[in-house]
Scaffold this motif. Sequence first.
Motif, PDB file in Angstrom:
ATOM      1  N   THR A  48       1.149  13.661  -6.320  1.00  0.00           N
ATOM      2  CA  THR A  48       2.348  13.764  -7.321  1.00  0.00           C
ATOM      3  C   THR A  48       3.572  14.874  -6.778  1.00  0.00           C
ATOM      4  N   ASP A  62      -1.901  15.818   4.297  1.00  0.00           N
ATOM      5  CA  ASP A  62      -2.551  14.218   4.414  1.00  0.00           C
ATOM      6  C   ASP A  62      -2.706  14.621   6.592  1.00  0.00           C
ATOM      7  N   ARG A 100      -7.314  13.870  -7.717  1.00  0.00           N
ATOM      8  CA  ARG A 100      -7.525  14.448  -6.851  1.00  0.00           C
ATOM      9  C   ARG A 100      -8.189  15.533  -7.109  1.00  0.00           C
ATOM     10  N   ARG A 129      -7.504  13.741   3.723  1.00  0.00           N
ATOM     11  CA  ARG A 129      -6.443  15.033   3.642  1.00  0.00           C
ATOM     12  C   ARG A 129      -7.399  15.849   4.595  1.00  0.00           C
ATOM     13  N   ASP A 187       0.693  -1.662  -0.071  1.00  0.00           N
ATOM     14  CA  ASP A 187       0.112  -0.428  -0.057  1.00  0.00           C
ATOM     15  C   ASP A 187       0.616   0.763   0.122  1.00  0.00           C
ATOM     16  N   THR A 188       0.712   1.803  -1.324  1.00  0.00           N
ATOM     17  CA  THR A 188       2.176   3.048  -1.584  1.00  0.00           C
ATOM     18  C   THR A 188       1.342   4.268  -1.116  1.00  0.00           C
TER      19      THR A 188
HETATM   20  O1  PRX Z   1      -4.303  11.969   0.542  1.00  0.00           O
HETATM   21  C1  PRX Z   1      -3.263  11.983  -0.222  1.00  0.00           C
HETATM   22  C2  PRX Z   1      -3.977   9.784  -1.623  1.00  0.00           C
HETATM   23  O2  PRX Z   1      -4.147  11.413  -2.887  1.00  0.00           O
HETATM   24  C3  PRX Z   1      -3.383  12.209  -2.590  1.00  0.00           C
HETATM   25  C4  PRX Z   1      -2.049  12.412  -3.845  1.00  0.00           C
HETATM   26  O3  PRX Z   1      -2.744  12.194  -4.804  1.00  0.00           O
HETATM   27  P1  PRX Z   1      -2.141  12.814  -5.885  1.00  0.00           P
HETATM   28  O4  PRX Z   1      -1.383  13.712  -6.245  1.00  0.00           O
HETATM   29  O5  PRX Z   1      -2.921  12.835  -6.750  1.00  0.00           O
HETATM   30  O6  PRX Z   1      -1.497  11.250  -5.808  1.00  0.00           O
HETATM   31  C5  PRX Z   1      -2.015  10.132  -5.853  1.00  0.00           C
HETATM   32  C6  PRX Z   1      -1.184   9.020  -6.461  1.00  0.00           C
HETATM   33  C7  PRX Z   1      -0.005   9.009  -5.718  1.00  0.00           C
HETATM   34  C8  PRX Z   1      -2.497  12.047  -1.002  1.00  0.00           C
HETATM   35  O7  PRX Z   1      -2.367  13.481  -0.193  1.00  0.00           O
HETATM   36  N1  PRX Z   1      -3.036   9.171  -0.875  1.00  0.00           N
HETATM   37  C9  PRX Z   1      -2.165   8.616  -2.350  1.00  0.00           C
HETATM   38  N2  PRX Z   1      -2.197   6.886  -1.813  1.00  0.00           N
HETATM   39  C10 PRX Z   1      -2.506   6.551  -0.463  1.00  0.00           C
HETATM   40  C11 PRX Z   1      -3.088   7.249  -0.077  1.00  0.00           C
HETATM   41  N3  PRX Z   1      -3.864   8.092   0.781  1.00  0.00           N
HETATM   42  C12 PRX Z   1      -3.717   7.039   1.226  1.00  0.00           C
HETATM   43  N4  PRX Z   1      -3.270   5.662   0.814  1.00  0.00           N
HETATM   44  C13 PRX Z   1      -2.599   6.260   0.240  1.00  0.00           C
HETATM   45  N5  PRX Z   1      -1.750   4.717  -0.089  1.00  0.00           N
END
Ligand code: PRX
Length: 655
Positions: free
Chosen positions: A421, A505, A531, A520, A416-417
């Motif tokens: 961005t 977050d 997002r 968030r 679970d990564t």
């Molecule tokens: O809230 C977190 C969520 O996605 C946000 C980032 O979105 P974006 O920049 O579009 O990138 C998405 C792909 C990396 C973060 O602030 N998020 C992303 N991965 C997770 C996550 N929330 C929980 N667990 C995750 N594995």
Amino acid sequence: MSTKPASSRKSSVGKVHLPPKAFAAKARIGSMAAYERLYRESIKRPTDFWAREAKDLQWRKPWTKTLVWKAPFAKWFVGGKLNVCENCVDRHAEGPRRNKAAILWEGEPGDRRTLTYGQLHREVCRFANALEAAGVRSGDRVLIYMPMVPEAAIAMLACARIGAVHNVVFGGFAADAIADRLEDSGATTVVTADGGWRRGKVVALKPAVDEALRRYKHVKRVIVLRRCGNPVDMRAKRDTWWHDATAAVSARHTARAFDSEHPLFMLYTSGSTGKPKGILHTSGGYLTGTHATCKYVFDLRDEDVYWCTADVGWITGHSYIVYGPLAIGATQVMYEGAPNFPDFGRFWKIIEDHGVSVFYTAPTAIRAFIRAGDHFPAAADLSSLRLLGSVGEPINPEAWNWYHRHIGGGRCPIVDTWWQTETGAVMIAPIPGATPLKPGSAARPFFGIDAAVLDDAGRECPPDQEGRLVIRKPWPSMARTIHGDPARFKKTYWSDYPGLYTAGDGARRDKDGDFRIIGRLDDVLNVSGHRLGTAEIESALVAHPAVAEAAVIGRPDDIKGQAVAAFVTLKTGVGETSALKEELRRHVAGVIGAIARPDDLVFAPGLPKTRSGKIMRRLLKELITTGSISGNITTLEDFTVIDTLRERIGGEPTP
Ligand code: PRX
């Protein structure tokens, strides 16, 4: 942090899954003790760790200083020179991977193409020559608006090769969103396609570019790939077909070396204001981060068939379809279409047909598969899988358990990564041969990543207390700035706690040191892992002539994670009709893209506001989620608006 075996431990959400012995035996990091040793070392001297990882890449000139850090602006591998495209393509094409498949592509209608590293090299060189022939030079911005076809990756790599800065716009965004990004980035060239296939239909792309270019006039050249054969207008002098542009040029191209800090791409993402931010990533550090995480988190090897189901329009597609996996020389599947075309068995059939071993997808997709039924994955042979990944939003334990059992056959670790961005690469994730897995937990920080959860006063939260997720040390793949707005970069990410990166977050750490990401803390929605800013949707709504005011919130949704709920006050004299409701939903989709279309739209004669006139979104959220208000409403200016809204959504009277 504890190193004792977790076999007998129970987490708050159930069973802890230890890495299978066979997996651990072969893994690069095969035990928690090994993880912790390397992690400690990497945090004590992050630059040593990252310098070692950067040496996996091919540098034309070595760097003289690993990091120059003037918070919040970082420079990594200073003085070093490399070509990112050469690292992803040439070095494999010129070695034993020449005839290895780089991309196993499948179109939605079922057409297939394989590109070996050697073939990819030729295609990328051709397109680099085509871009140069069109006048594109190092530093120029190129907007890419493409379906999920190999040419999307080819266009990105060709930009990287000549030092042009790409700005990929997700194919689901509408003309206005393209025009905004063209304007903000100052692009001079667009690469697009006639259309792409989605759920059995052609989704036209070129018309949206045409419309955007009526507003933004500085584009000199549009290169158009013929994918679907749908009719498109080609404007003389400005528009060229991809096949024409590449027919006359050589399949050889000499790549120049660029500074480690040369801009590689900008990618727009939503924040708390109406204007998406152009997140800027540079070359050497970004590639080091994506490469290192492919190595340790996805444990990618030459014999793997890797598949990331993201779209190249998002950061996941940049880092874990294009740059990371190609830098490491992986074989990967790329798929054009929808997960449910012709039915919910499509993904599983692709895994079976291509022998996928490492599979990376999003919780929202997993939840849709759960709803569709277990018989879809059961009908396919998924025995080639050895590792699963999840990204984009918190994965609920039920979805985790289903994924583990029905897709991973109970034998595949799940990584679970957590990342963003802005972070460029994975920041918090299990290391698959080492980390005991707790469903719903992203586990531990990656090497060199100093993550913490802080309270409002900047103190580290005790175990299980929720706080703000921060990163305390710079890392190579971090965003360098917001294009054209360094002050906003500083204010958005670096001002909550001086010198620390605030992710936006909420998170908590348990007593073992494992992170659980809550979601968030700002006005950013996460709809199906995408997002969206509430302010962006609100400004789209108020741009409609019938609308006086709008407030948008996210409400929980079983499949999408969050759904978009809009409360709209109409201008005096405008009738509240269901036709107008539909028109407003369509209007938002037309301005931003279908992903932003409100799921719920409630006409609100008034919106709950504080006495100073601020909309109280917290109350709207509670109202739409629970049907009533239990929280503090003493600062509310007009109490009757809540009752009216409650009646409209059919909720309970406020006590
Ligand atoms: O809230 C977190 C969520 O996605 C946000 C980032 O979105 P974006 O920049 O579009 O990138 C998405 C792909 C990396 C973060 O602030 N998020 C992303 N991965 C997770 C996550 N929330 C929980 N667990 C995750 N594995």
